[in-house]
Design an enzyme around this catalytic site. Sequence first.
Site, short mmCIF file in Angstrom:
data_model
loop_
_atom_site.label_atom_id
_atom_site.label_comp_id
_atom_site.label_asym_id
_atom_site.label_seq_id
_atom_site.Cartn_x
_atom_site.Cartn_y
_atom_site.Cartn_z
N LYS A 46 51.60 5.95 -28.18
CA LYS A 46 52.53 4.99 -28.78
C LYS A 46 51.85 3.62 -28.91
O LYS A 46 50.74 3.43 -28.39
CB LYS A 46 53.78 4.88 -27.90
N ARG A 147 67.07 2.69 -18.66
CA ARG A 147 66.86 2.50 -20.10
C ARG A 147 67.46 3.72 -20.80
O ARG A 147 68.62 4.03 -20.60
CB ARG A 147 65.35 2.34 -20.39
N TYR A 273 43.67 -28.65 -25.40
CA TYR A 273 45.01 -29.25 -25.32
C TYR A 273 45.38 -29.54 -23.87
O TYR A 273 45.13 -28.74 -22.97
CB TYR A 273 46.05 -28.29 -25.90
N MET A 325 45.24 -21.36 -30.36
CA MET A 325 45.68 -20.28 -31.24
C MET A 325 44.50 -19.49 -31.82
O MET A 325 44.52 -18.26 -31.87
CB MET A 325 46.53 -20.85 -32.39
#
Length: 390
Positions: A46, A147, A273, A325
């Site tokens: 998956k 679940r 940053y 990013m």
Amino acid sequence: MTIPIPAEDPRHVPNRAVIDPSAITQNTRALGTLLEEQTALMAVVKADGYGHGMLTAARAAIEGGATWLGVAHPASALALARADLDAQILTWLYEPHTAQIVLPEVLRSGVDVAVGSPEMLQLVAAAAREADRRARVHLKIDTGMGRNGVLPWQVREMGAAIRDDDFLQLTAAWTHLTSAEDPEGPATDQQAELFDSACEALEDEVGPIPLQHIANSAATLTRPDLHRDIVRPGIALYGYPPVPADVPLRPAMTLSSRLALVKEVPEGHSVGYGRIHRTSRATTLGLVPIGYADGLHRTASDSIDVLVRTQSGDRRVPQVGRISMDQIVVDLGPETAARAGDEVVLFGDAGGEPDAPSAPTADHWARAAETIPYEVLTSVSGRVTREVRA
Ligand SMILES: Cc1ncc(COP(=O)(O)O)c(C=O)c1O
């Protein structure tokens, strides 16, 4: 209308996730050595084969002895079925809106479906009629995950509903373990007990259950009593056992980039940053054009190493400052042979000399980012080119 994202030309991008299918094949084989002859192995492919490419992973696992393939989404099951692989496929997660569209086709393709609620059973029964095919149902029992799955006291009613419908066939009963990191702990034992008593009740109602399956990677590695008819390992196939393993497993994905620039900076220079890092001495910084949009975990900022492959050899160097990013900065040290264009291995198997430093692993990233290797591997984003090693 769906709008495709324009594909970037991989020749123009330095970032690569190189997949080694032979690692998946060998890992599958290694897990197979732990199984009794009658136990089958379902390769869980998956989430695009845990980020490795679903078809690449599926073919490699079949080569290593897998006879089943497991995926969450019916759409993935259909893609597998269309590839005409030599394995039985199981899909286990769908909702009514798309199930009405996809399930008939899934059943026509010979895929097995999991059922984890009375409503899911109705969807499968309707799809089976539409497809004019008898659906092979794996009844999921919720033994503590909360679940997908029917509660143990619902199994008789579900079993009877399956038995009484000519379009349905009970193929398996199964459950999923909550505590992969502690497969020998009381939670796993409790789940196994609940599962066994639910299976007894089910058999009492409908007769023998053809197949049972419980074991994820952790239980495949450590709990032979839970192997039953099929084991369902995922993460171990990709080289990351969630518990210490007695069998050899190696990572199948190597994530790499290249230095974009190398520059000297003075002591006390801030990086990135928020200025969370300042150089402790005059040093050389390297800029690598890969960041959190490529799947690196920002929470690992300033606490992970990478491997830089320079002309004078491979070196582990720290990543410094916040992960951005599109880019990260590494501290190459005051004296370095590193040059722009040199390869940087973020994690995986760098394939260097035996005595050379090795690359970090997805486990190292997981620890630094306070997550799990599953998330590290599946986070590698679509803008990173997957390359399959021949
Ligand atoms: C239903 C099911 N079975 C098996 C697996 C494989 O688990 P692991 O990757 O821990 O082996 C997963 C993965 O989460 C799963 O959702």
